[in-house]
Design an enzyme around this catalytic site. Sequence first.
Site, PDB file in Angstrom:
ATOM      1  N   GLU A   8       1.496   6.236  -1.406  1.00 46.76           N
ATOM      2  CA  GLU A   8       0.471   5.291  -1.874  1.00 46.76           C
ATOM      3  C   GLU A   8      -0.700   5.200  -0.900  1.00 46.76           C
ATOM      4  O   GLU A   8      -1.035   4.122  -0.386  1.00 46.76           O
ATOM      5  CB  GLU A   8       1.095   3.904  -2.080  1.00 46.76           C
ATOM      6  CG  GLU A   8       2.165   3.929  -3.139  1.00 46.76           C
ATOM      7  CD  GLU A   8       2.711   2.569  -3.553  1.00 46.76           C
ATOM      8  OE1 GLU A   8       3.164   2.442  -4.691  1.00 46.76           O
ATOM      9  OE2 GLU A   8       2.675   1.637  -2.742  1.00 46.76           O
ATOM     10  N   GLU A  38       7.318   6.841  -9.020  1.00 48.78           N
ATOM     11  CA  GLU A  38       7.902   5.496  -8.933  1.00 48.78           C
ATOM     12  C   GLU A  38       7.597   4.784 -10.235  1.00 48.78           C
ATOM     13  O   GLU A  38       6.475   4.872 -10.748  1.00 48.78           O
ATOM     14  CB  GLU A  38       7.303   4.673  -7.787  1.00 48.78           C
ATOM     15  CG  GLU A  38       7.742   5.069  -6.423  1.00 48.78           C
ATOM     16  CD  GLU A  38       7.240   4.118  -5.331  1.00 48.78           C
ATOM     17  OE1 GLU A  38       7.087   2.908  -5.603  1.00 48.78           O
ATOM     18  OE2 GLU A  38       7.000   4.609  -4.219  1.00 48.78           O
TER      19      GLU A  38
HETATM   20  C1  BG6 Z   1       5.695   0.718  -4.136  1.00 48.10           C
HETATM   21  C2  BG6 Z   1       6.216   1.243  -2.818  1.00 48.10           C
HETATM   22  O1  BG6 Z   1       4.510   0.040  -3.910  1.00 48.10           O
HETATM   23  O2  BG6 Z   1       6.430  -0.218  -4.823  1.00 48.10           O
HETATM   24  C3  BG6 Z   1       7.698   1.024  -2.574  1.00 48.10           C
HETATM   25  O3  BG6 Z   1       5.923   2.614  -2.636  1.00 48.10           O
HETATM   26  C4  BG6 Z   1       8.085  -0.335  -3.113  1.00 48.10           C
HETATM   27  O4  BG6 Z   1       7.954   1.187  -1.205  1.00 48.10           O
HETATM   28  C5  BG6 Z   1       7.824  -0.358  -4.609  1.00 48.10           C
HETATM   29  O5  BG6 Z   1       9.386  -0.722  -2.811  1.00 48.10           O
HETATM   30  C6  BG6 Z   1       8.274  -1.619  -5.298  1.00 48.10           C
HETATM   31  O6  BG6 Z   1       7.717  -2.726  -4.679  1.00 48.10           O
HETATM   32  P1  BG6 Z   1       8.607  -3.916  -4.152  1.00 48.10           P
HETATM   33  O7  BG6 Z   1       7.690  -4.785  -3.426  1.00 48.10           O
HETATM   34  O8  BG6 Z   1       9.177  -4.569  -5.363  1.00 48.10           O
HETATM   35  O9  BG6 Z   1       9.652  -3.326  -3.304  1.00 48.10           O
END
Ligand code: BG6
Length: 484
Positions: free
Chosen positions: A176, A377
């Site tokens: 990111e 993701e």
């Molecule tokens: C992304 C990141 O922004 O979102 C991850 O690359 C992160 O590291 C994921 O865990 C989900 O966000 P969160 O805050 O729910 O863990």
Amino acid sequence: MTILPDDFMWGGAVAANQCEGAWDEDGKGISISDVCTGGSHEQSKRITREIEEDTFYPSHEAIDFYHRYKEDIALMAEMGFEVFRFSIAWTRIFPTGMEEEPNEAGLEFYDQVIDECLKHDIEPLITISHYEMPFALTEKYNGWAARELIDLYVKYAETLFKRYRGKVKYWLTFNEINSGTMPMGGFLSLGILNEETTDFTDQVDEPQLRFQGLHHQFIASALAVKAGHKIDPDYQIGSMNIQATFYPRTCNPDDIIETQKRDQIVNYFCGDVQVKGEYPFYIDRYFKENEIEVEMEERDLEILKEGTVDYYTFSYYMSNCVTADPDQDQSSGNIIGGVENPYLDSSDWGWQIDPKGLRYTLNYLYDRYQIPLMVVENGLGARDEVEEDGSINDDYRIDYLRRHIEQMKEAVKDGVDLKAYTPWGCIDLVSASTGEMRKRYGFIYVDKHDDGSGTLERKPKQSFYWYQNVIESNGEELEIENKK
Ligand code: BG6
């Protein structure tokens, strides 16, 4: 014939600091995530600078992947994973980032993780830096604000490229990278910790330093791409961005322009640099209006051109609206935020759920970049209950993923070249934004809680069996009834 191509890769994603634990074992140094305390949706994590004795730091044990990776990868293999996205902790390889020689024990750990993947025919997809740079680099240089970071990163990346040659094909230079366009990315991604900052969600922000830091990351990434291709011409080295799909809140032209401006800076600036190899036209005005002056060296623009990425990847959780009207209510989002969309529901953490936005985004990105895409993701952070009989019925997660996969298939029918899907936190892990365990994403439940208690036992959720079927049918069988 399935809609998704036969070589489409299914899998899941994690990051070292959120799953490994073993924060000070086998020579590992302290990373920027190791100085972050637990927090919640309501209460920010603290950045403590020193490790405090009686304070709970979620990354220190996390889910203990460091000692349990064999069991975890075996469970992923049981689901049918074809690809596993994980990151390497920079601090296991160069504990302070400044050593001349790498830490052999750290390299060996990833030898084993990679071999374990290959044993199960799982393709490793490695993020070189995922929110876990050495804290010593924050202390000495204020993170990426300093140009010295470029060489230190390239040395680290080259070490990995050489060591894992012949075993790994897919790499991502920074997780990111565009989070550095937003204040929270200051510490999270760039390791910039300005005096007076104590709270993770309320950092003292200096846009000048952030954008200078981003420039250093662009150069480091481009040099790493060049070095990687030289070490192994088969390496595929990609860009990874947080996708904050924005819609104008109304068709008022003011909202449209505001949305476009936000989109350019947050969503496309970094991708434009990394894919096209040059600073985009619109950034000059933004820099001028925000009094940002990025210092560059003579060769920098050439380096950017020479080190463009092979593919583009992104995280996608939600969409947000943008308005020119300052009185509209804000919704939350991991590090993005925006205005509420009346057509969408939100997760318990206020993230607006928008599967169709994924199809829209895939079309938009493919049109803009014309290189292969991966969704690296996606997922629903939710509380899970373990029933008396030990089962975990996470229908809500299945529903979220099913609806997003349907839209990915639509995008492929639209003609988008989509290569892979690795939902986030395929095994429960620590939340990056809040430090919580109860915000779970996994197909695999981990018995670990926000106070640090738990047996760390792993347990498949209903979504585990459902995803197994999805993978087996290459995305054709998506109905909830298909869980076992
Ligand atoms: C992304 C990141 O922004 O979102 C991850 O690359 C992160 O590291 C994921 O865990 C989900 O966000 P969160 O805050 O729910 O863990």
